[in-house]
Design a protein around this motif. Sequence first.
Motif, PDB file in Angstrom:
ATOM      1  N   PRO A 130       0.826  -1.218   0.000  1.00 31.76           N
ATOM      2  CA  PRO A 130       0.000   0.000   0.000  1.00 31.76           C
ATOM      3  C   PRO A 130       0.856   1.263   0.000  1.00 31.76           C
ATOM      4  CG  PRO A 130      -0.707  -1.539   1.711  1.00 31.76           C
ATOM      5  CD  PRO A 130       0.590  -2.052   1.190  1.00 31.76           C
ATOM      6  N   LEU A 131       0.252   2.372  -0.416  1.00 31.35           N
ATOM      7  CA  LEU A 131       0.975   3.638  -0.462  1.00 31.35           C
ATOM      8  C   LEU A 131       1.435   4.087   0.921  1.00 31.35           C
ATOM      9  CD1 LEU A 131      -1.019   5.738  -3.081  1.00 31.35           C
ATOM     10  CD2 LEU A 131       1.273   4.797  -3.296  1.00 31.35           C
ATOM     11  N   GLY A 132       0.759   3.643   1.959  1.00 30.12           N
ATOM     12  CA  GLY A 132       1.180   4.009   3.303  1.00 30.12           C
ATOM     13  C   GLY A 132       2.511   3.415   3.706  1.00 30.12           C
ATOM     14  N   LYS A 133       3.005   2.454   2.944  1.00 30.33           N
ATOM     15  CA  LYS A 133       4.299   1.834   3.222  1.00 30.33           C
ATOM     16  C   LYS A 133       5.297   2.368   2.211  1.00 30.33           C
ATOM     17  CE  LYS A 133       6.232  -2.612   4.548  1.00 30.33           C
ATOM     18  NZ  LYS A 133       5.896  -4.022   4.862  1.00 30.33           N
ATOM     19  N   ASN A 134       6.227   3.194   2.672  1.00 26.71           N
ATOM     20  CA  ASN A 134       7.162   3.865   1.772  1.00 26.71           C
ATOM     21  C   ASN A 134       8.459   3.097   1.560  1.00 26.71           C
ATOM     22  OD1 ASN A 134       5.466   6.150   1.414  1.00 26.71           O
ATOM     23  ND2 ASN A 134       6.082   6.872   3.449  1.00 26.71           N
ATOM     24  N   ALA A 135       8.731   2.124   2.431  1.00 23.94           N
ATOM     25  CA  ALA A 135       9.966   1.345   2.311  1.00 23.94           C
ATOM     26  C   ALA A 135       9.708  -0.061   2.814  1.00 23.94           C
ATOM     27  CB  ALA A 135      11.100   1.993   3.105  1.00 23.94           C
ATOM     28  N   VAL A 136      10.427  -1.016   2.251  1.00 25.49           N
ATOM     29  CA  VAL A 136      10.312  -2.405   2.671  1.00 25.49           C
ATOM     30  C   VAL A 136      11.710  -2.969   2.879  1.00 25.49           C
ATOM     31  CG1 VAL A 136      10.161  -3.187   0.258  1.00 25.49           C
ATOM     32  CG2 VAL A 136       9.378  -4.675   2.096  1.00 25.49           C
TER      33      VAL A 136
END
Length: 763
Positions: A130-136
Amino acid sequence: MSIKPSVKKNKFLFILNKLIYPVCITTQLVSCGGSGSGSSGDTSAEDHYLSVDEAQRQTYQMSPIQVDGTIVNELGVPLNNIAVHLGSHTTMSDADGRFSFEQAPRRNDYLKLEGDGIRPKIIAAYLHHPLGKNAVELPTVVVESVNADETRLLFGGDVSFARRFLDPEETTPLTQVPTSNDAALIQSDDPLPGSRDALRFVRTLFELSDYPVINFESPALSEPTTPHPTKDFAYFSLPESLHALAEIGIQYVSLGNNHIFDYLQSGLSDTLAAFDAAGIEYSGAGATPQAAFVPHRVNLSGTPVSLVSATSVSGSQHDILYVANDSQGGAADLRDSVRVSNTISAESDSGMFVIAQLHTGKEYTFSPSDYSYGRMQLAVDAGADLVIAHHPHVAQGFGFYNDKLIYHGLGNFLFDQDRHETMLGILAQVDVVSSGIARARGIPIYLEDYRPRPISGALADRFLRRLAEFSFGEGVNVFPYLNENWILPPSQQPILEQHSISLEMTVDDSGSAVIDLRHLAPTESSLAEITTNANGLAVQSGRDILLYGDFEDYDIDSDQFETVRWDSNSETRFACQAWAYQGVQAMCITRGSSNENDSVVAFRNRVRVMGDAIDEANKDLSLIGYLKGENAGRIQLVTRYQASIGSGEFGEEIAYTHNGGTFHWQPFYADLNMPEDRPEFDSDKRYNPRALRLFIRHSPMDEGIGLAVADEIAVVNWEASEILSGSLSYSTPHARDFLRVNGSPGNYVLNLIFNRYQPAQLD
């Protein structure tokens, strides 16, 4: 087994309509779903909601994600100067083994690693966040060093370019080659392009292996004049398709199966000639029993390898068998214990590393039958060093017997079956040295339109946990890690990491509560233990047999945002991002007051209950999910009960009804009432209700336009009830992600512990 410290995770939970679920807390619209009411202007429902979602989709595609990770060798030492490729992007690892892509597209892709001294490695990376997650942060990648004495074998399951590949409607007689038509995946007048295309998304996996192998379950011929006269299912592939196998590096195929003799001796002779022309070796079939049992020998990096192939599916109900005997050719007969033992023993005594490929078992089962497992044991007792099994068309687990590795069943690799449970398969990756097996993995694939794609993310983890759950034999350790199953002998122990949660729950006047565990721990995790101070509680664990009710895109291919298991290719029924509850996508269904009929989203496949294949059907079922409405009309979840095979239907049930309106995400829960088997039909799968189809209906509202959104839908098949007397433990990993707690009405506290595993190199 080393244990990492327990990690306490805090979650907010609501209890509503018996279902306990995590509240989605975020400031990002796309993560939890938007709010507001439907427009009542002149714009149609389709145009209004499609335009909103299209804007969200464009934002998503233009919003990159940062991808970070670490690379270590098998001793856990970080590796510097390793080239890391992600799609068209490349970066290098630093002295700490770290790498980073700051502007990666939000789509699943291969992560490929290569560098001096290491074996090239490829990983299915899940980036559809999702867009709420900017990095993984990816799990640490463990790579293997180059070893000149080591060979990487890759085994695929059942393969056929036949039947629906050439003739989607199956209207062509068995004695004719179908005419080419635009709807066919393979054109009969030029089969090679379509055959290549069927393999293109797994090509890289095969090209990075030293010796790829598949089970070819079809004759290959161009003149189908001699079909088996009494067999229900006889089919053929065209010889040109075999060249697509050779192009991805396949050097050998096993032919000891129940379809190689579908066109009798003439078809078998044509098939062997076609493989000779394609430059692909084989064993497992021949004009005589002696010829069928001749192994294929090959030297791989200094290790002499012998490949033996045979089937126990003999066709004994027919006058013309599928297996070779004194009066005909065919496949090698796995029922012939003496010949099987003598063949394998002779190869083992000659110093060969013996691989037995056994086509055996009961179709559509999750575990090998007693007889088929006995055949696997027979092969090991005779001297086989590795056993690879197939035939059930459903992937099964793994195990060790007398210190030898057995893959119980690979499932399908490229096959034209529409059965829901056959669409997930496993590739067996085995690294062999002269002293034996260095390492073993299971790589998950998904068959979309019969063609394989690698998968990642939650779908891969849940599938891999199910394979681990059904694995057995001599303390085998199987666990999902970085979208693969690691398969370790008892002498190798993984790291155990635990997560604990304290959960307050209420059992209402119905006497039960249901807990959705799916988002309470990482998707690689399984519930290991429940403890409580309360008395008098009974617990059932349950698994989702629908599998695709979260509407997410987990595979690696050229399409994005797809939900192919659902009939949703419509302006009124579409996978949407702007209103997703969890993950990236949900299912949106629009209606307007001017519409006369319901809009209906159907799950394309019938979903069979656990135990159907062995006539021990478990019909303890519930339907779970989440709904949201914006000026919605009535929303209904409908189940239609069907026979496991054939066209038998047994009515339908309105499992759940929501009156609509404007409301934020709400859970729904309903116990299903599948009819009982009919004793007069003695477990006949054609005449007993063992499966269901699922439909989501959205009715027109009184005024304006409206939207109904569904997400995280599961059809839960419950296990037997167990008494929770202080504590209750489960063997992990497993794929049971739901709990049903029964007891006296009241408030309770449950303490849950989840297990997940990591390679020992990360300790």
